[in-house]
Motif scaffolding. Sequence first.
Motif, short mmCIF file in Angstrom:
data_model
loop_
_atom_site.label_atom_id
_atom_site.label_comp_id
_atom_site.label_asym_id
_atom_site.label_seq_id
_atom_site.Cartn_x
_atom_site.Cartn_y
_atom_site.Cartn_z
N ILE A 1 3.49 12.23 -9.65
CA ILE A 1 2.63 13.48 -9.77
C ILE A 1 4.01 14.53 -9.50
O ILE A 1 3.96 15.60 -10.31
N VAL A 2 4.77 14.65 -8.69
CA VAL A 2 5.72 15.37 -8.18
C VAL A 2 6.85 15.63 -9.27
O VAL A 2 7.01 16.64 -9.96
N ASN A 3 7.24 14.39 -9.94
CA ASN A 3 8.12 14.66 -11.10
C ASN A 3 7.67 15.09 -12.46
O ASN A 3 8.10 15.96 -12.98
N GLY B 1 0.74 -1.28 0.00
CA GLY B 1 -0.09 0.01 0.08
C GLY B 1 0.72 1.24 -0.02
O GLY B 1 0.42 2.14 -0.78
N THR B 2 1.77 1.14 0.63
CA THR B 2 2.79 2.47 1.09
C THR B 2 3.46 2.68 -0.52
O THR B 2 3.70 3.72 -0.92
N LEU B 3 4.12 1.46 -1.18
CA LEU B 3 4.69 1.56 -2.40
C LEU B 3 3.67 2.10 -3.43
O LEU B 3 4.01 2.81 -4.33
N GLY C 1 4.18 5.61 -5.24
CA GLY C 1 4.24 5.74 -6.74
C GLY C 1 3.53 6.88 -7.39
O GLY C 1 4.03 7.44 -8.14
N ILE C 2 2.26 7.18 -6.74
CA ILE C 2 1.50 7.90 -7.31
C ILE C 2 2.03 9.34 -6.88
O ILE C 2 2.09 10.28 -7.92
#
Length: 87
Positions: free
Chosen positions: A76-78, A65-67, A71-72
Amino acid sequence: MRQKENVLKNQWDQFKDKINEYGNFSGDRKKLDTFLESLSSHIQQLGSDYIRVIKSLDDTDSNIGTLWLKGIVDYIVNDSTKILMTS
């Protein structure tokens, strides 16, 4: 000063468009499906108390769940950073 304002306005318009696009982004589908299967199983056992269900996840399910969420966020940041780099 006027030029900076125009650049910022243009960047803001691009960010708004991107934010709308991100609403349809669900991240890594395999991780999401695995995590949702685990959540479903725990909900069946424990009921729908979100905090209780999340706290009951084992390390493997919690990490998936954390990964998935990371990943999302990373995507979004990148992706959003590209707007700043190209302006």
